[in-house]
Design an enzyme around this catalytic site. Structure first.
Site, PDB file in Angstrom:
ATOM      1  N   LEU A 114       0.813  -1.213   0.000  1.00  0.00           N
ATOM      2  CA  LEU A 114       0.000   0.000   0.000  1.00  0.00           C
ATOM      3  C   LEU A 114       0.845   1.262   0.000  1.00  0.00           C
ATOM      4  O   LEU A 114       0.393   2.321  -0.431  1.00  0.00           O
ATOM      5  CB  LEU A 114      -0.927   0.019   1.224  1.00  0.00           C
ATOM      6  N   GLN A 146       5.272   2.788   0.619  1.00  0.00           N
ATOM      7  CA  GLN A 146       6.669   2.570   0.976  1.00  0.00           C
ATOM      8  C   GLN A 146       7.275   3.909   1.346  1.00  0.00           C
ATOM      9  O   GLN A 146       7.140   4.884   0.606  1.00  0.00           O
ATOM     10  CB  GLN A 146       7.442   1.949  -0.196  1.00  0.00           C
ATOM     11  N   ARG A 181       7.343   0.236   5.500  1.00  0.00           N
ATOM     12  CA  ARG A 181       6.387  -0.005   4.425  1.00  0.00           C
ATOM     13  C   ARG A 181       5.040  -0.378   5.020  1.00  0.00           C
ATOM     14  O   ARG A 181       4.942  -0.790   6.180  1.00  0.00           O
ATOM     15  CB  ARG A 181       6.883  -1.119   3.501  1.00  0.00           C
ATOM     16  N   VAL A 182       3.989  -0.210   4.193  1.00  0.00           N
ATOM     17  CA  VAL A 182       2.641  -0.559   4.602  1.00  0.00           C
ATOM     18  C   VAL A 182       2.095  -1.574   3.611  1.00  0.00           C
ATOM     19  O   VAL A 182       2.176  -1.374   2.392  1.00  0.00           O
ATOM     20  CB  VAL A 182       1.720   0.678   4.659  1.00  0.00           C
ATOM     21  N   ASP A 194       3.580  16.907  10.605  1.00  0.00           N
ATOM     22  CA  ASP A 194       3.935  16.299   9.318  1.00  0.00           C
ATOM     23  C   ASP A 194       2.792  16.393   8.314  1.00  0.00           C
ATOM     24  O   ASP A 194       2.512  15.443   7.589  1.00  0.00           O
ATOM     25  CB  ASP A 194       4.337  14.836   9.531  1.00  0.00           C
TER      26      ASP A 194
END
Length: 348
Positions: free
Chosen positions: A68, A70, A75-76, A183
């Site tokens: 999903l 990076q 990572r996801v 963020d």
């Protein structure tokens, strides 16, 4: 549109009551206490979470479906539970770049904030494998907001107000917990549907309690508030405030409206676009707008002048967006082009 986070070095919070006067980077005693309470609550949650970490290899428990996302730090993945088939997103952070404390901190911040409709929900499952730390969240499958922003165009006007309202509400929720997100950028806004009706804020690795001392150690980017570019008021850094998020949200709203940044960095001596903005804002004459601001309507001018106020104590809070919903933000945009739903979403 550059999305790289500028390098900032957080410093552990200190009880600096004698520095708590109101001023550039100054904190009132009430503000300082709010941040300290948030820090203590997170420490308690981290202690409990460390005791309940699942010791296992991820592929023993979950089947990977597809990536999903990076990032530089991890990572996801979209995964399904091997026994129940439940789809989830798994964020995986490799060892040794990630410390156990750093992992627990991000995990617990997500746990403490995830009840809001515009924040990705973190599930209470942390996993330690031989070479990584992981935790699970709700899956959001349509990528991040960056993919929806058309260069030099932005988003359709209704989508801009929907996104702005939801993100402002999410940031208010974070600030109410004594935290500063730090963020705000399109890469950290996940999109829930192809029409960009719903968005969710994600990635809390940079989130810190209010009052944490922070020092900018790399070059500023457009989202960097100008007070971070100045010499810090304390030797250890600037005590951070929600005004940092208000500035970044203002830059993001400008990007959603135009498809480009208003400047490269908020330094008048180094960036003529920022210098022009500061002069224009100080003049109080919206009609004498600099070239990057052509096409914006008076409501957008007023909103962004408040969010992008160079002095943090005079900067509008993120919730000020609600006062401008339902009004045109672009000059060619009629009232019919502004979705009324944004007002309701801004109240969530």
């Amino acid at each position: 549109m550059p999305g790289r986070q500028s390098e900032e070095q957080p410093v552990e919070m200190k009880a600096a009551e004698d520095e708590a006067e109101v001023g550039l980077g100054g904190l009132t005693l009430e503000e300082l206490q709010q941040g300290q309470e948030a820090a203590l609550a997170l420490e308690d949650m981290m202690t409990l979470s460390a005791q309940t970490l699942v010791q296992a290899e991820v592929d023993e428990l979950y089947q990977e479906v597809r990536p999903l996302g990076q990032g530089r730090f991890g990572r996801v993945l979209l995964v399904t539970h091997r026994q129940k088939g439940t789809p989830m997103a798994l964020k995986q952070l490799p060892k040794p770049p990630t410390s156990l404390r750093g992992f627990l901190y991000e995990f617990c911040v997500g746990l403490s904030l995830g009840t809001h409709s515009a924040i990705v929900a973190t599930y209470g499952i942390g996993i330690e494998s031989a070479d990584s730390y992981s935790f699970l969240t709700e899956p959001v499958l349509h990528g991040d907001l960056m993919a929806f922003i058309q260069p030099k165009v932005g988003l359709p006007p209704p989508a801009v107000q929907r996104c702005a309202a939801q993100l402002a509400s999410a940031l208010e929720h974070i600030h109410a917990h004594g935290l500063v997100y730090r963020d705000v950028k399109p890469e950290n806004v996940l999109v829930c549907d192809p029409d960009c009706q719903r968005v969710k804020l994600t990635d809390f690795g940079h989130t810190r309690p209010r009052g944490t001392l922070l020092r900018l150690t790399g070059p500023p980017i457009p989202y960097t508030a100008p007070e971070l570019c100045a010499p810090p008021p304390l030797p250890e850094g600037l005590p951070i405030q929600p005004a940092l998020d208000a500035w970044a949200l203002g830059v993001l709203v400008f990007c959603l409206l135009t498809g480009y940044f208003p400047w490269d960095q908020p330094l008048a001596e180094a960036d003529p676009f920022y210098e022009d903005f500061v002069i224009w804002q100080a003049s109080g004459q919206p009609q004498d707008r600099p070239q990057p601001w052509y096409g914006l309507a008076p409501a957008a001018d007023a909103l962004l002048w408040g969010l992008l106020e160079p002095h943090p104590r005079r900067r509008s809070p993120v919730g000020s967006i609600r006062g401008y919903l339902g009004r045109p933000w672009r000059q060619w945009e009629g009232e019919a082009g502004v979705v009324g739903q944004a007002e309701e979403e801004g109240r969530q």
